[in-house]
Design an enzyme around this catalytic site. Structure first.
Site, PDB file in Angstrom:
ATOM      1  N   ASP A 159       0.820  -1.207   0.000  1.00 24.88           N
ATOM      2  CA  ASP A 159       0.000   0.000   0.000  1.00 24.88           C
ATOM      3  C   ASP A 159       0.858   1.262   0.000  1.00 24.88           C
ATOM      4  O   ASP A 159       2.027   1.251   0.382  1.00 24.88           O
ATOM      5  CB  ASP A 159      -0.894   0.034   1.241  1.00 24.88           C
ATOM      6  CG  ASP A 159      -2.083  -0.900   1.139  1.00 24.88           C
ATOM      7  OD1 ASP A 159      -2.083  -1.783   0.265  1.00 24.88           O
ATOM      8  OD2 ASP A 159      -3.010  -0.754   1.948  1.00 24.88           O
ATOM      9  N   HIS A 315       3.420  -2.374   3.388  1.00 28.37           N
ATOM     10  CA  HIS A 315       3.548  -1.041   2.825  1.00 28.37           C
ATOM     11  C   HIS A 315       4.927  -0.823   2.219  1.00 28.37           C
ATOM     12  O   HIS A 315       5.914  -1.432   2.654  1.00 28.37           O
ATOM     13  CB  HIS A 315       3.296   0.019   3.894  1.00 28.37           C
ATOM     14  CG  HIS A 315       1.916  -0.003   4.462  1.00 28.37           C
ATOM     15  ND1 HIS A 315       1.524  -0.908   5.429  1.00 28.37           N
ATOM     16  CD2 HIS A 315       0.823   0.755   4.193  1.00 28.37           C
ATOM     17  CE1 HIS A 315       0.255  -0.699   5.739  1.00 28.37           C
ATOM     18  NE2 HIS A 315      -0.195   0.295   5.000  1.00 28.37           N
TER      19      HIS A 315
END
Length: 405
Positions: A159, A315
């Site tokens: 992400d 992430h």
């Protein structure tokens, strides 16, 4: 063509989880999309999604702006903190939303509120975990949303890119010849176009993570459309016309209204996760987790049952978060997991509605529910493997506050 006034304002400085950097001028870098960006664009004029993301042929010998140029960036809204101005939305998007509301495809659920980054609260005594709202923050699973990978698989995704950890991540992925999915923040593409192109050109799948990374259930219907639509448009315009299939809500914050808008207006399927590393907090002050804690969690998940398969929230925010994945990658391999890009795994071998992946040709075979008829979202699993999906949510982990990524 869009009936839209292009926004010419400069990007605002970030008051958001994602660091923004100065916009590139036209001639400061050589931004190339290599062979994956065609000189001509395919458009299926009869298809509703392409009606929402149409790009006409350049006239008078003009060409489309180079990805990363100032002319390219000026076609899109400012970045955080505010969501894009809903008065500047293309009329096609607004019409698609109004049509979906009129046919009853969008539940009449009021937006939530969230103070100090806490979990969303709904007015009128609505239960966020009840069947009317079904908040994914409360781990309620909406029919058609995706939480689990097929049995035996790790669906790999990251992400918030492009961000500070992107280059470290891509270097490692190149060494391993591993493709992944990037849920990218639309405004981040403007600020780090080279990293975006590096991910796309190596064949990674690009998916939607909204324009400004808000808690989506706090947004109005039009604001939800703006957050999703502009991110889809910049991906479409910058990848040779590809239309992404998947989106992930920031903080895992969605509900029946938001999920329905994503599906009915744009055809997007919502993907959450069933394990959370909390690696976004590695660089917080003080840190919310440590590399050792993530290593221990990964060891537990990757040596545990393979039913259901794993969708682990990770992430590319920092080198620390990218290095946590790099450290866990051998453990995935050693424990017999099959590793795949999440979009490929969930999209019946197609990451986009009109292209199999980031390296394939953009075609006229579109896998989508026509907007005029879409009334219910439906999930899918890879045809190459059984889905093995589980309806239980006891293994799911969601962010509990708005500092999470």
């Amino acid at each position: 063509m869009f009936a839209v006034v292009l926004l010419l304002l400069p990007l605002l400085s970030a008051a958001s989880p994602s660091k923004l950097v100065d916009r590139h001028d036209d001639n400061d870098h050589s931004h190339t999309a290599e062979k994956r960006l065609p000189s001509t664009w395919y458009h299926d004029a009869a298809h509703p999604v392409h009606e929402l993301f149409r790009r006409g042929a350049p006239t008078d010998g003009a060409t489309y702006p180079v990805v990363g140029s100032d002319a390219w960036a000026k076609a899109y809204p400012p970045g955080p903190p505010a969501s894009p101005d809903v008065t500047q939305l293309p009329t096609e998007w607004v019409n698609a939303l109004n049509a979906a509301v009129a046919r009853g495809a969008i539940p009449n659920i009021p937006p939530s509120t969230s103070s100090d980054g806490n979990n969303p609260v709904y007015p009128n005594g609505l239960d966020p975990n009840g069947p009317e709202v079904c908040s994914s923050t409360e781990k309620c699973r909406i029919d058609g949303d995706i939480w689990d990978a097929p049995d035996g698989y790790v669906g790999i995704s990251f992400d918030d890119g492009p961000e500070a950890g992107t280059q470290t991540l891509l270097t490692f992925l190149d060494q391993q010849k591993q493709q992944v999915t990037h849920f990218m923040i639309g405004s981040n593409l403007i600020n780090q176009p080279n990293d975006f192109l590096a991910a796309f050109n190596r064949g990674d799948d690009i998916a939607v993570h909204t324009w400004t990374h808000p808690q989506m259930t706090t947004k109005s219907n039009l604001e939800v459309v703006a957050e999703l639509g502009w991110t889809m448009k910049i991906i479409h315009d910058s990848t040779g016309g590809r239309v992404p299939k998947f989106w992930r809500p920031p903080y895992g914050d969605s509900d029946k209204r938001v999920s329905a808008i994503a599906k009915a207006v744009f055809g997007l399927t919502t993907i959450i996760w069933n394990q959370d590393t909390e690696d976004w907090s590695l660089t917080e002050t003080p840190p919310g987790t440590t590399a050792d804690k993530i290593k221990a969690s990964m060891q537990q998940w990757l040596t545990g049952p393979k039913n259901p398969g794993l969708i682990i929230l990770e992430h590319e925010l920092s080198t620390d978060s990218s290095n946590s994945f790099i450290a866990a990658y051998p453990v995935m391999q050693q424990n017999g997991w099959k590793l795949a890009s999440l979009a490929q795994l969930m999209g019946n071998n197609a990451s986009y509605f009109n292209a199999a992946n980031s390296g394939s040709a953009v075609s006229g075979v579109l896998d989508i529910i026509p907007a005029a008829n879409a009334t219910k979202s439906s999930g899918s699993s890879a045809s190459a493997a059984p889905s093995g999906s589980s309806s239980s949510s006891n293994s799911s982990s969601n962010h509990s506050n708005a500092n999470a990524q």
